[in-house]
Design a protein around this motif. Structure first.
Motif, mmCIF file in Angstrom:
data_model
loop_
_atom_site.group_PDB
_atom_site.id
_atom_site.type_symbol
_atom_site.label_atom_id
_atom_site.label_comp_id
_atom_site.label_asym_id
_atom_site.label_seq_id
_atom_site.Cartn_x
_atom_site.Cartn_y
_atom_site.Cartn_z
ATOM 1 N N ILE A 207 8.524 -7.276 -1.149
ATOM 2 C CA ILE A 207 8.036 -6.234 -2.041
ATOM 3 C C ILE A 207 8.376 -4.880 -1.434
ATOM 4 O O ILE A 207 8.314 -4.701 -0.207
ATOM 5 C CB ILE A 207 6.520 -6.373 -2.289
ATOM 6 C CG1 ILE A 207 6.063 -5.431 -3.403
ATOM 7 C CG2 ILE A 207 5.718 -6.163 -1.008
ATOM 8 C CD1 ILE A 207 4.628 -5.672 -3.869
ATOM 9 N N SER A 208 8.746 -3.941 -2.277
ATOM 10 C CA SER A 208 9.065 -2.597 -1.814
ATOM 11 C C SER A 208 8.701 -1.599 -2.912
ATOM 12 O O SER A 208 8.419 -1.998 -4.049
ATOM 13 C CB SER A 208 10.543 -2.475 -1.442
ATOM 14 O OG SER A 208 11.366 -2.735 -2.567
ATOM 15 N N ARG A 209 8.724 -0.329 -2.556
ATOM 16 C CA ARG A 209 8.365 0.694 -3.535
ATOM 17 C C ARG A 209 9.192 1.944 -3.311
ATOM 18 O O ARG A 209 9.624 2.224 -2.187
ATOM 19 C CB ARG A 209 6.863 1.024 -3.458
ATOM 20 C CG ARG A 209 6.415 1.589 -2.125
ATOM 21 C CD ARG A 209 4.877 1.647 -2.054
ATOM 22 N NE ARG A 209 4.329 2.669 -2.923
ATOM 23 C CZ ARG A 209 3.034 2.729 -3.288
ATOM 24 N NH1 ARG A 209 2.194 1.794 -2.872
ATOM 25 N NH2 ARG A 209 2.611 3.706 -4.072
ATOM 26 N N ASP A 210 9.364 2.675 -4.384
ATOM 27 C CA ASP A 210 10.019 3.971 -4.354
ATOM 28 C C ASP A 210 8.993 4.968 -4.856
ATOM 29 O O ASP A 210 8.752 5.062 -6.066
ATOM 30 C CB ASP A 210 11.269 3.969 -5.231
ATOM 31 C CG ASP A 210 12.030 5.280 -5.178
ATOM 32 O OD1 ASP A 210 11.413 6.322 -4.866
ATOM 33 O OD2 ASP A 210 13.236 5.267 -5.467
ATOM 34 N N ASN A 211 8.378 5.690 -3.951
ATOM 35 C CA ASN A 211 7.297 6.594 -4.340
ATOM 36 C C ASN A 211 7.792 7.744 -5.211
ATOM 37 O O ASN A 211 7.044 8.263 -6.050
ATOM 38 C CB ASN A 211 6.593 7.134 -3.104
ATOM 39 C CG ASN A 211 5.757 6.069 -2.402
ATOM 40 O OD1 ASN A 211 5.235 5.160 -3.039
ATOM 41 N ND2 ASN A 211 5.651 6.183 -1.087
ATOM 42 N N ALA A 212 9.018 8.144 -5.046
ATOM 43 C CA ALA A 212 9.554 9.232 -5.865
ATOM 44 C C ALA A 212 9.669 8.822 -7.328
ATOM 45 O O ALA A 212 9.587 9.659 -8.237
ATOM 46 C CB ALA A 212 10.914 9.665 -5.333
ATOM 47 N N ASN B 25 0.828 -1.196 0.000
ATOM 48 C CA ASN B 25 0.000 0.000 0.000
ATOM 49 C C ASN B 25 0.870 1.255 0.000
ATOM 50 O O ASN B 25 2.083 1.187 0.193
ATOM 51 C CB ASN B 25 -0.913 -0.022 1.228
ATOM 52 C CG ASN B 25 -1.941 -1.123 1.153
ATOM 53 O OD1 ASN B 25 -2.680 -1.220 0.179
ATOM 54 N ND2 ASN B 25 -1.984 -1.980 2.167
ATOM 55 N N SER B 26 0.231 2.394 -0.165
ATOM 56 C CA SER B 26 0.974 3.651 -0.218
ATOM 57 C C SER B 26 1.659 3.969 1.108
ATOM 58 O O SER B 26 2.656 4.694 1.132
ATOM 59 C CB SER B 26 0.046 4.799 -0.619
ATOM 60 O OG SER B 26 -1.034 4.903 0.290
ATOM 61 N N ASP B 27 1.138 3.415 2.206
ATOM 62 C CA ASP B 27 1.760 3.661 3.511
ATOM 63 C C ASP B 27 2.880 2.678 3.827
ATOM 64 O O ASP B 27 3.452 2.707 4.915
ATOM 65 C CB ASP B 27 0.707 3.611 4.625
ATOM 66 C CG ASP B 27 0.054 2.245 4.781
ATOM 67 O OD1 ASP B 27 -0.822 2.106 5.650
ATOM 68 O OD2 ASP B 27 0.416 1.322 4.023
ATOM 69 N N GLY B 28 3.147 1.782 2.871
ATOM 70 C CA GLY B 28 4.227 0.829 3.049
ATOM 71 C C GLY B 28 3.819 -0.501 3.638
ATOM 72 O O GLY B 28 4.642 -1.423 3.713
ATOM 73 N N SER B 29 2.575 -0.649 4.047
ATOM 74 C CA SER B 29 2.128 -1.933 4.579
ATOM 75 C C SER B 29 2.062 -2.951 3.449
ATOM 76 O O SER B 29 1.775 -2.599 2.306
ATOM 77 C CB SER B 29 0.773 -1.786 5.262
ATOM 78 O OG SER B 29 -0.187 -1.274 4.363
ATOM 79 N N THR B 30 2.341 -4.187 3.787
ATOM 80 C CA THR B 30 2.474 -5.226 2.768
ATOM 81 C C THR B 30 1.624 -6.453 3.069
ATOM 82 O O THR B 30 1.176 -6.669 4.207
ATOM 83 C CB THR B 30 3.937 -5.682 2.642
ATOM 84 O OG1 THR B 30 4.381 -6.162 3.921
ATOM 85 C CG2 THR B 30 4.834 -4.543 2.191
#
Length: 117
Positions: free
Chosen positions: A69-74, A52-57
């Protein structure tokens, strides 16, 4: 129409690692839900993980403890680090980026992951 570009698939031996990446070809709205799915030969597509956008997986039981899983919002980019790969992980992996107001979202073209000795 947003295109999702995936990379990082390939052939790896059992016990090996791969890292998948997925990014849109243009700017997208914030607060997205990013996920990875896979379809093995002869099987239905299944959820691997989402973030999710808050980093919860959330992870499928079959990959817990092995995949991250991970994300780079920038960069609007989602990653899937896959460790301790097993032959059963062989599949085409698809990324998906969606929103609560656009539940279907956008899909990547798929990247093949083959785990074999």
């Amino acid at each position: 129409q947003v295109q999702l570009v995936e990379s990082g698939g390939g052939l790896v031996q059992p016990g090996g690692s791969l890292r998948l990446s997925c990014a849109p070809d243009r700017s997208i709205p914030t607060n997205s839900i990013m996920g990875w799915y896979r379809r093995a030969p002869g099987k239905q597509r299944e959820l691997v993980a989402f973030i999710n956008s808050d980093g919860s997986t959330n992870y499928a039981d079959s990959v817990k403890g092995r995949f991250t899983i991970s994300r780079d919002n920038a960069k609007d980019t989602v990653y899937l680090q896959m460790n301790s790969l097993e032959p059963e992980d062989t599949a085409v992996y698809y990324c998906n980026i969606r929103w609560t107001w656009f539940p279907r979202g956008y899909w990547g073209q798929g990247t093949q992951v083959t785990v074999s000795s």
